[in-house]
Motif scaffolding. Structure first.
Motif, mmCIF file in Angstrom:
data_model
loop_
_atom_site.group_PDB
_atom_site.id
_atom_site.type_symbol
_atom_site.label_atom_id
_atom_site.label_comp_id
_atom_site.label_asym_id
_atom_site.label_seq_id
_atom_site.Cartn_x
_atom_site.Cartn_y
_atom_site.Cartn_z
ATOM 1 N N GLY A 265 41.257 36.730 52.571
ATOM 2 C CA GLY A 265 40.128 36.630 51.529
ATOM 3 C C GLY A 265 40.527 37.983 50.697
ATOM 4 O O GLY A 265 41.695 38.346 50.496
ATOM 5 N N GLY A 266 39.582 38.572 50.163
ATOM 6 C CA GLY A 266 39.770 39.908 48.981
ATOM 7 C C GLY A 266 38.531 39.667 48.115
ATOM 8 O O GLY A 266 37.248 39.518 48.549
ATOM 9 N N TYR A 267 38.752 39.815 46.809
ATOM 10 C CA TYR A 267 37.953 39.803 45.892
ATOM 11 C C TYR A 267 37.329 38.528 45.510
ATOM 12 O O TYR A 267 38.070 37.723 45.028
ATOM 13 C CB TYR A 267 38.270 40.707 44.560
ATOM 14 C CG TYR A 267 38.646 42.139 44.859
ATOM 15 C CD1 TYR A 267 37.792 43.001 45.163
ATOM 16 C CD2 TYR A 267 40.049 42.560 44.741
ATOM 17 C CE1 TYR A 267 37.939 44.379 45.114
ATOM 18 C CE2 TYR A 267 40.342 43.853 44.881
ATOM 19 C CZ TYR A 267 39.198 44.673 45.090
ATOM 20 O OH TYR A 267 39.528 46.097 45.326
ATOM 21 N N LEU A 268 36.291 38.360 45.487
ATOM 22 C CA LEU A 268 35.327 37.128 44.896
ATOM 23 C C LEU A 268 35.719 36.939 43.331
ATOM 24 O O LEU A 268 35.759 35.853 43.008
ATOM 25 C CB LEU A 268 33.838 36.866 45.058
ATOM 26 C CG LEU A 268 33.518 36.853 46.646
ATOM 27 C CD1 LEU A 268 31.874 36.945 46.842
ATOM 28 C CD2 LEU A 268 34.041 35.380 47.223
ATOM 29 N N THR A 269 35.690 37.854 42.625
ATOM 30 C CA THR A 269 36.196 37.839 41.276
ATOM 31 C C THR A 269 37.545 37.098 41.113
ATOM 32 O O THR A 269 37.820 36.342 40.154
ATOM 33 C CB THR A 269 36.285 39.048 40.572
ATOM 34 O OG1 THR A 269 36.957 40.203 41.294
ATOM 35 C CG2 THR A 269 34.740 39.675 40.421
ATOM 36 N N SER A 270 38.316 37.485 42.111
ATOM 37 C CA SER A 270 39.762 36.736 41.874
ATOM 38 C C SER A 270 39.743 35.411 42.401
ATOM 39 O O SER A 270 40.284 34.495 41.604
ATOM 40 C CB SER A 270 40.750 37.461 43.070
ATOM 41 O OG SER A 270 41.974 37.068 43.051
ATOM 42 N N VAL A 271 38.667 34.956 43.341
ATOM 43 C CA VAL A 271 38.731 33.595 43.764
ATOM 44 C C VAL A 271 37.946 32.803 42.650
ATOM 45 O O VAL A 271 38.689 31.599 42.435
ATOM 46 C CB VAL A 271 38.125 33.306 45.097
ATOM 47 C CG1 VAL A 271 36.325 33.587 45.026
ATOM 48 C CG2 VAL A 271 38.446 31.920 45.587
ATOM 49 N N LEU A 272 37.172 33.222 41.786
ATOM 50 C CA LEU A 272 36.743 32.625 40.598
ATOM 51 C C LEU A 272 37.655 32.315 39.658
ATOM 52 O O LEU A 272 37.616 31.267 39.103
ATOM 53 C CB LEU A 272 35.397 33.635 40.178
ATOM 54 C CG LEU A 272 34.310 33.614 40.831
ATOM 55 C CD1 LEU A 272 33.479 34.570 40.337
ATOM 56 C CD2 LEU A 272 33.577 32.271 40.994
ATOM 57 N N ASP A 273 38.386 33.155 39.295
ATOM 58 C CA ASP A 273 39.349 33.305 38.226
ATOM 59 C C ASP A 273 40.571 31.977 38.727
ATOM 60 O O ASP A 273 41.092 31.490 37.868
ATOM 61 C CB ASP A 273 40.205 34.718 37.861
ATOM 62 C CG ASP A 273 39.146 35.432 37.300
ATOM 63 O OD1 ASP A 273 37.934 35.006 36.749
ATOM 64 O OD2 ASP A 273 39.359 36.618 37.013
ATOM 65 N N ILE A 274 40.989 32.215 39.865
ATOM 66 C CA ILE A 274 41.886 31.375 40.557
ATOM 67 C C ILE A 274 41.381 29.914 40.400
ATOM 68 O O ILE A 274 42.107 29.015 40.364
ATOM 69 C CB ILE A 274 42.270 31.648 41.958
ATOM 70 C CG1 ILE A 274 43.356 32.991 42.006
ATOM 71 C CG2 ILE A 274 43.100 30.641 42.578
ATOM 72 C CD1 ILE A 274 43.418 33.570 43.335
ATOM 73 N N ALA A 275 40.086 29.942 40.810
ATOM 74 C CA ALA A 275 39.619 28.608 40.803
ATOM 75 C C ALA A 275 39.424 27.859 39.556
ATOM 76 O O ALA A 275 39.732 26.695 39.250
ATOM 77 C CB ALA A 275 38.100 28.408 41.363
ATOM 78 N N SER A 276 39.280 28.602 38.430
ATOM 79 C CA SER A 276 39.428 28.266 37.003
ATOM 80 C C SER A 276 40.849 27.649 36.574
ATOM 81 O O SER A 276 40.701 26.764 35.810
ATOM 82 C CB SER A 276 39.149 29.152 35.932
ATOM 83 O OG SER A 276 40.032 30.189 35.855
#
Length: 466
Positions: A236-247
């Motif tokens: 895991g890691g930063y949720l901001t990172s997963v949001l941007d990756i999902a985009s």
């Protein structure tokens, strides 16, 4: 640092007769003018500081640090933690995803040369056009086969921002290039094959989304519409990172996860940071160490893309909570849970995890857990050690006759280790020190790579190419 609680202290002296050895013992019981919840804490602190026999050997800072660590120790929430200065540095470093070097993972071959396994996105190694399978044989005047791997890595780091001449073999032909070691992101790998891409995402660090988007753009330029996304061991890691990756993979304004906050508010999270690169088929590799933000991404892709996504491997870790980290002036920090999350369709995987669509267990030798051993530490025959399981599985995999593969290091397994030590010109003690353990690991890694021993990966490739 925690402030001292209650400046005005009154004491009540109570005498208790202890009949052991006929000794009378007087205990001083401190009472404070603070609220009841903090009274006991302050009492214990005062006793340990002023009356404890060993108080001269323990400083105030240690007392408070241990108290803080205990205060956040909950079986209900193992993800709320107090970090000491060193732990805080390690935690922060783990989220940065940044390293200094040339930007590749490798294993040592039988000649002790460095074989490139994966090349990280936008790293010095990728810019120098190194590829998986290339065999590094010399860096400047340092011959890899004659050098310890740790020394080679140190040499590369010491030459940050300095041009190095690298000799390597590709298809048994010697080639030469120059590489300048520098800072690189170690979280994203992208390999492009005839009609599919293979992306490894190691964690969700500060720059992971940037390099994931770069990888997706490379697939788009090649006209690739299918990909394997490897999230194994991604904790895991930063949720901001997963949001941007999902985009990068979802349509604009698609929900990525739903946040359930402490005040009962329900917040839908989405991101439009990058333009979508449409995929017709995505196979996700997952295992028991796939956790947190990696599970958020799995849930978002499964709920939004439906039949496009197939998961392969084993059930994920099951971490459906969110944490924030608050630093203190002295460098320590606290990480605590602020919310739970569910998938866009409302599924909670907390303490459950995602079951794979296609269950595939990897060879145990590839997934067995072990801890780093201290310099003077040994796995001793006829004893229990946390690394004994890994050691015995490794020996078995290398063809030595062990009688068990748990954390008890048996006499029979010790005999097998003795034979390994003889075969490799090591002192045949039958006990395993740090150097022997590292030698065995290197032999295992070499054999795994030579055999391409990864049944989960093989299954994913068969699904993506069918």
């Amino acid at each position: 640092m925690l402030e001292k609680i209650g400046k005005h202290v009154s004491s009540i002296i109570a005498c208790i007769i202890c009949f052991a050895l006929g000794v009378g013992v007087c205990l001083t019981i401190y009472k404070t003018n603070t609220n009841p919840e903090l009274e006991k804490f302050n009492t214990v602190y005062k006793i340990l500081k002023n009356k404890w026999y060993y108080s001269d050997t323990i400083d105030d800072e240690t007392l408070v640090e241990q108290a803080l660590s205990g205060m956040v120790n909950f079986s209900e929430d193992p993800h709320t933690n107090y970090f000491s200065l060193e732990q805080a540095k390690l935690f922060s470093s783990s989220l940065e995803g940044s390293n200094v070097g040339i930007g590749l993972s490798f294993y040592s071959d039988v000649n002790n040369n460095m074989v490139c396994r994966h090349i990280f996105m936008d790293s010095p190694a990728q810019k120098a056009n190194l590829q998986p399978g290339d065999v590094l044989i010399q860096i400047n005047d340092m011959v890899c086969s004659e050098s310890d791997t740790a020394d080679v890595i140190s040499y590369i780091k010491e030459n940050e921002n300095k041009e190095l001449k690298v000799l390597y073999l590709r298809d048994n032909k010697q080639m030469e290039t120059t590489i300048t070691p520098s800072s690189y992101d170690s979280t994203v790998v992208c390999e492009i094959y005839d009609d599919y891409g293979y992306i490894i995402l190691n964690s969700f660090s500060q720059n992971s989304a940037k390099y994931f988007n770069l990888a997706m753009q490379q697939l788009k330029e090649k006209g690739i519409k299918k990909m394997v996304l490897d999230l194994r061991d991604d904790t895991g890691g930063y949720l901001t990172s997963v949001l941007d990756i999902a985009s990068c993979l979802l349509e604009k304004d698609s929900p990525v996860f739903i946040e359930k906050q402490k005040d009962k508010d329900i917040v839908q999270k989405s991101s439009n940071e990058y333009d979508r690169v449409e995929m017709n088929k995505i196979v996700i590799l997952q295992n028991e160490n796939t956790a947190s933000a990696a599970e958020v991404l799995i849930g978002a892709l499964k709920d939004n893309l439906n039949d496009v996504v197939t998961t392969v491997g084993t059930t994920t870790y099951g971490k459906g909570t969110e944490q924030v980290s608050i630093p203190f002036d002295d460098g320590t920090s606290i990480k605590y849970t602020i919310a739970q999350w569910v998938t866009p369709k409302g599924t909670s995987i907390n303490k459950v995890g995602f079951e794979p669509d296609v269950k595939i267990e990897n060879n145990k030798v590839s997934s067995v857990q072990y801890k780093q051993m201290e310099d003077d530490e040994q796995i001793v025959k006829d004893s229990v050690h946390v690394n004994a399981q890994a050691l015995q599985l490794y020996l078995q995999f290398l063809g030595y006759d062990v009688d068990r593969t748990d954390t008890y290091f048996s006499l029979a397994s010790s005999k097998a280790l003795e034979q390994y030590q003889v075969d490799h010109n090591l002192d045949p003690t039958g006990n395993c020190d740090v150097d022997t353990f590292k030698n065995i690991q290197a032999d295992v890694l070499l054999k795994i790579n030579e055999m391409n021993l990864d049944s989960q990966y093989d299954k994913a490739i068969s699904l993506i190419t069918e």
